[in-house]
Write a protein that holds these residues in place. Structure first.
Motif, PDB file in Angstrom:
ATOM      1  N   UNK A   1      -2.657   4.359 -25.449  1.00 35.49           N
ATOM      2  CA  UNK A   1      -2.152   3.051 -25.036  1.00 35.49           C
ATOM      3  C   UNK A   1      -2.878   2.637 -23.752  1.00 35.49           C
ATOM      4  N   UNK A   2      -3.408   1.449 -23.736  1.00 32.87           N
ATOM      5  CA  UNK A   2      -4.254   1.003 -22.625  1.00 32.87           C
ATOM      6  C   UNK A   2      -3.530   1.058 -21.277  1.00 32.87           C
ATOM      7  N   UNK A   3      -2.319   0.533 -21.195  1.00 36.79           N
ATOM      8  CA  UNK A   3      -1.626   0.477 -19.907  1.00 36.79           C
ATOM      9  C   UNK A   3      -1.249   1.866 -19.399  1.00 36.79           C
ATOM     10  N   UNK A   4      -0.692   2.702 -20.254  1.00 41.30           N
ATOM     11  CA  UNK A   4      -0.286   4.031 -19.790  1.00 41.30           C
ATOM     12  C   UNK A   4      -1.503   4.884 -19.437  1.00 41.30           C
ATOM     13  N   UNK A   5      -2.571   4.759 -20.206  1.00 41.36           N
ATOM     14  CA  UNK A   5      -3.790   5.525 -19.906  1.00 41.36           C
ATOM     15  C   UNK A   5      -4.376   5.065 -18.569  1.00 41.36           C
ATOM     16  N   UNK A   6      -4.373   3.753 -18.333  1.00 41.31           N
ATOM     17  CA  UNK A   6      -4.894   3.221 -17.067  1.00 41.31           C
ATOM     18  C   UNK A   6      -4.019   3.666 -15.900  1.00 41.31           C
ATOM     19  N   UNK A   7      -2.711   3.724 -16.125  1.00 45.61           N
ATOM     20  CA  UNK A   7      -1.795   4.139 -15.081  1.00 45.61           C
ATOM     21  C   UNK A   7      -2.066   5.587 -14.678  1.00 45.61           C
ATOM     22  N   UNK A   8      -2.170   6.473 -15.648  1.00 43.38           N
ATOM     23  CA  UNK A   8      -2.426   7.889 -15.342  1.00 43.38           C
ATOM     24  C   UNK A   8      -3.769   8.032 -14.642  1.00 43.38           C
ATOM     25  N   UNK A   9      -4.780   7.343 -15.144  1.00 45.67           N
ATOM     26  CA  UNK A   9      -6.114   7.419 -14.549  1.00 45.67           C
ATOM     27  C   UNK A   9      -6.113   6.908 -13.113  1.00 45.67           C
ATOM     28  N   UNK A  10      -5.440   5.795 -12.867  1.00 43.92           N
ATOM     29  CA  UNK A  10      -5.393   5.206 -11.529  1.00 43.92           C
ATOM     30  C   UNK A  10      -4.656   6.115 -10.556  1.00 43.92           C
ATOM     31  N   UNK A  11      -3.526   6.634 -10.981  1.00 45.44           N
ATOM     32  CA  UNK A  11      -2.725   7.484 -10.094  1.00 45.44           C
ATOM     33  C   UNK A  11      -3.444   8.805  -9.816  1.00 45.44           C
ATOM     34  N   UNK A  12      -4.027   9.410 -10.844  1.00 46.65           N
ATOM     35  CA  UNK A  12      -4.767  10.643 -10.621  1.00 46.65           C
ATOM     36  C   UNK A  12      -6.038  10.388  -9.829  1.00 46.65           C
ATOM     37  N   UNK A  13      -6.593   9.170  -9.956  1.00 40.06           N
ATOM     38  CA  UNK A  13      -7.791   8.813  -9.210  1.00 40.06           C
ATOM     39  C   UNK A  13      -7.515   8.589  -7.733  1.00 40.06           C
ATOM     40  N   UNK A  14      -6.289   8.274  -7.399  1.00 42.97           N
ATOM     41  CA  UNK A  14      -5.892   8.083  -6.001  1.00 42.97           C
ATOM     42  C   UNK A  14      -5.513   9.452  -5.442  1.00 42.97           C
ATOM     43  N   UNK A  15      -6.317   9.948  -4.545  1.00 45.92           N
ATOM     44  CA  UNK A  15      -6.071  11.319  -4.077  1.00 45.92           C
ATOM     45  C   UNK A  15      -4.799  11.461  -3.248  1.00 45.92           C
ATOM     46  N   UNK A  16      -4.172  10.344  -2.869  1.00 40.96           N
ATOM     47  CA  UNK A  16      -2.981  10.412  -2.033  1.00 40.96           C
ATOM     48  C   UNK A  16      -1.680  10.223  -2.793  1.00 40.96           C
ATOM     49  N   UNK A  17      -1.711   9.728  -4.018  1.00 38.76           N
ATOM     50  CA  UNK A  17      -0.465   9.435  -4.741  1.00 38.76           C
ATOM     51  C   UNK A  17       0.430  10.661  -4.888  1.00 38.76           C
ATOM     52  N   UNK A  18      -0.136  11.774  -5.291  1.00 31.73           N
ATOM     53  CA  UNK A  18       0.677  12.976  -5.475  1.00 31.73           C
ATOM     54  C   UNK A  18       1.296  13.433  -4.154  1.00 31.73           C
ATOM     55  N   UNK A  19       0.546  13.258  -3.062  1.00 29.82           N
ATOM     56  CA  UNK A  19       1.067  13.598  -1.739  1.00 29.82           C
ATOM     57  C   UNK A  19       2.218  12.670  -1.362  1.00 29.82           C
ATOM     58  N   UNK A  20       2.082  11.378  -1.676  1.00 26.25           N
ATOM     59  CA  UNK A  20       3.150  10.410  -1.387  1.00 26.25           C
ATOM     60  C   UNK A  20       4.408  10.783  -2.162  1.00 26.25           C
ATOM     61  N   UNK A  21       4.266  11.174  -3.426  1.00 22.87           N
ATOM     62  CA  UNK A  21       5.437  11.583  -4.217  1.00 22.87           C
ATOM     63  C   UNK A  21       6.114  12.793  -3.573  1.00 22.87           C
ATOM     64  N   UNK A  22       5.305  13.712  -3.080  1.00 21.80           N
ATOM     65  CA  UNK A  22       5.851  14.907  -2.430  1.00 21.80           C
ATOM     66  C   UNK A  22       6.605  14.512  -1.157  1.00 21.80           C
TER      67      UNK A  22
ATOM     68  N   UNK B   1      -5.008   3.246   3.863  1.00 19.43           N
ATOM     69  CA  UNK B   1      -5.053   3.978   2.592  1.00 19.43           C
ATOM     70  C   UNK B   1      -3.648   4.134   2.018  1.00 19.43           C
ATOM     71  N   UNK B   2      -2.672   4.431   2.873  1.00 15.70           N
ATOM     72  CA  UNK B   2      -1.290   4.565   2.419  1.00 15.70           C
ATOM     73  C   UNK B   2      -0.793   3.256   1.810  1.00 15.70           C
ATOM     74  N   UNK B   3      -1.052   2.132   2.484  1.00 15.85           N
ATOM     75  CA  UNK B   3      -0.605   0.839   1.965  1.00 15.85           C
ATOM     76  C   UNK B   3      -1.237   0.532   0.614  1.00 15.85           C
ATOM     77  N   UNK B   4      -2.504   0.851   0.452  1.00 17.79           N
ATOM     78  CA  UNK B   4      -3.187   0.638  -0.828  1.00 17.79           C
ATOM     79  C   UNK B   4      -2.576   1.510  -1.921  1.00 17.79           C
ATOM     80  N   UNK B   5      -2.308   2.762  -1.587  1.00 22.09           N
ATOM     81  CA  UNK B   5      -1.705   3.698  -2.535  1.00 22.09           C
ATOM     82  C   UNK B   5      -0.305   3.232  -2.935  1.00 22.09           C
TER      83      UNK B   5
END
Length: 113
Positions: free
Chosen positions: A14-35, A58-62
């Motif tokens: 699915x285009x949207x879900x695939x793009x979402x996973x790719x974008x979030x994994x591509x952002x090196x800070x997203x996982x840290x923000x979730x933590x 960078x935080x604001x962009x993430x």
């Protein structure tokens, strides 16, 4: 036509879900923000101070990317001085469980090598 002769159509991501996973994994800070959010650190200034190398820009962009996908929500309090906090949405909790599953899969792949 027997059940063995059944024809399947091509399945694609699915285009949207695939793009979402790719974008979030591509952002090196997203996982840290979730933590940070999981540990009760939900104000932007506190997030920046808690992680070495994380800048406000960078935080604001993430956070903006995560809000666009509905993973994180911004909570603005009507106070003086203004106070803003961020929280994981119910959808975000589901999404993070998927990311946790991917992390577990990666650990299994790494342990097999």
């Amino acid at each position: 036509m027997s059940s063995q002769d059944e024809i399947f159509s091509r399945k694609s991501a699915q285009a949207r879900s695939a793009r979402m996973v790719e974008t979030i994994y591509g952002c090196k800070w997203s996982l840290t923000v979730y933590q940070l959010l999981a540990n009760g650190i939900n104000r932007p200034g506190q997030m920046v101070r808690s992680v070495e190398g994380l800048t406000t820009k960078v935080l604001n962009e993430c956070l903006r990317k995560n809000m666009e996908f509905g993973i994180v929500e911004r909570v603005a309090h009507n106070e003086v001085p203004p106070r803003v906090e961020y929280a994981i949405t119910p959808f975000g909790e589901k999404f993070i469980r998927i990311l946790d599953g991917l992390e577990k899969l990666q650990s299994e792949i790494a342990s097999e090598r």
